[in-house]
Design a protein around this motif. Structure first.
Motif, PDB file in Angstrom:
ATOM      1  N   ASP A   7      83.649 -67.092 -75.896  1.00 42.24           N
ATOM      2  CA  ASP A   7      82.731 -66.376 -74.974  1.00 42.24           C
ATOM      3  C   ASP A   7      82.043 -67.302 -73.838  1.00 42.24           C
ATOM      4  N   VAL A   8      81.729 -68.710 -74.219  1.00 38.13           N
ATOM      5  CA  VAL A   8      81.610 -69.550 -73.268  1.00 38.13           C
ATOM      6  C   VAL A   8      82.720 -69.837 -72.205  1.00 38.13           C
ATOM      7  N   VAL A   9      83.871 -69.873 -72.594  1.00 35.63           N
ATOM      8  CA  VAL A   9      85.008 -69.948 -71.771  1.00 35.63           C
ATOM      9  C   VAL A   9      85.049 -68.795 -70.783  1.00 35.63           C
ATOM     10  N   ILE A  10      84.833 -67.487 -71.402  1.00 36.79           N
ATOM     11  CA  ILE A  10      84.912 -66.427 -70.471  1.00 36.79           C
ATOM     12  C   ILE A  10      83.828 -66.452 -69.310  1.00 36.79           C
ATOM     13  N   ARG A  11      82.697 -66.989 -69.742  1.00 42.98           N
ATOM     14  CA  ARG A  11      81.672 -67.177 -68.779  1.00 42.98           C
ATOM     15  C   ARG A  11      82.050 -68.490 -67.719  1.00 42.98           C
ATOM     16  N   HIS A  67      80.579 -60.404 -62.055  1.00 44.33           N
ATOM     17  CA  HIS A  67      79.604 -61.331 -62.995  1.00 44.33           C
ATOM     18  C   HIS A  67      79.149 -60.626 -64.080  1.00 44.33           C
ATOM     19  N   ASN A  68      78.679 -59.369 -63.920  1.00 47.24           N
ATOM     20  CA  ASN A  68      78.207 -58.233 -65.036  1.00 47.24           C
ATOM     21  C   ASN A  68      79.412 -58.261 -65.724  1.00 47.24           C
ATOM     22  N   SER A  69      80.659 -57.914 -65.391  1.00 46.95           N
ATOM     23  CA  SER A  69      81.592 -57.497 -66.312  1.00 46.95           C
ATOM     24  C   SER A  69      81.834 -58.663 -67.240  1.00 46.95           C
ATOM     25  N   ALA A  70      81.951 -59.723 -66.834  1.00 46.57           N
ATOM     26  CA  ALA A  70      82.243 -60.813 -67.689  1.00 46.57           C
ATOM     27  C   ALA A  70      81.046 -61.044 -68.409  1.00 46.57           C
ATOM     28  N   GLN A  71      80.016 -61.141 -68.060  1.00 50.00           N
ATOM     29  CA  GLN A  71      78.896 -61.073 -68.968  1.00 50.00           C
ATOM     30  C   GLN A  71      78.946 -60.064 -70.350  1.00 50.00           C
ATOM     31  N   ALA A  74      81.751 -61.025 -72.425  1.00 52.24           N
ATOM     32  CA  ALA A  74      81.295 -62.212 -73.276  1.00 52.24           C
ATOM     33  C   ALA A  74      80.592 -61.777 -74.434  1.00 52.24           C
ATOM     34  N   ASP A  75      79.469 -60.966 -74.058  1.00 56.37           N
ATOM     35  CA  ASP A  75      78.591 -60.698 -75.012  1.00 56.37           C
ATOM     36  C   ASP A  75      79.105 -59.651 -76.123  1.00 56.37           C
ATOM     37  N   SER A  76      80.143 -58.964 -75.543  1.00 54.87           N
ATOM     38  CA  SER A  76      80.866 -57.903 -76.510  1.00 54.87           C
ATOM     39  C   SER A  76      81.797 -58.739 -77.582  1.00 54.87           C
ATOM     40  N   TYR A  77      82.573 -59.776 -76.960  1.00 54.40           N
ATOM     41  CA  TYR A  77      83.232 -60.690 -77.858  1.00 54.40           C
ATOM     42  C   TYR A  77      82.405 -61.457 -79.130  1.00 54.40           C
TER      43      TYR A  77
END
Length: 106
Positions: A7-11, A67-71, A74-77
């Motif tokens: 999730d950190v990598v996604i962000r 940005h919102n989509s990535a957040q 990451a949160d979902s993952y």
């Protein structure tokens, strides 16, 4: 727990993409503003300025959506990994450990 770091990598990737997108938008806005500066009449100059402002607004909106989509991703993952870990722990508690049968040696 390497899965939790994804999730950190996604962000981080999203942040880099966001910076790249905003840099491209600003570059495009500057090109349009340069055309406005070279315009011969006031009407053309105003039109170019309007286009430059719209370009910036639309680019910012696209960056915000990215940005919102990535957040959300990451949160979902992170939530899915947390739930999977909890389910695995609950399954381990429910399943009794089989004890090895003792054999008699004569």
């Amino acid at each position: 727990m390497a899965e939790a770091d994804l999730d950190v990598v996604i962000r981080q990737i999203a942040k880099a993409q966001n910076k790249t997108l905003m840099a491209a938008v600003k570059k495009r806005r500057d090109q349009i503003m340069a055309r406005a500066a070279k315009a011969k009449d006031k009407e053309a100059r105003d039109q170019f300025r309007l286009i430059a402002r719209s370009t910036m607004e639309l680019g910012s909106a696209a960056a915000k959506r990215l940005h919102n989509s990535a957040q959300n991703t990451a949160d979902s993952y992170l939530r899915a990994m947390r739930n999977a870990a909890e389910e695995a722990a609950a399954a381990a508690k429910r399943k009794p450990v089989k004890k090895a049968a003792k054999t008699k040696e004569t």
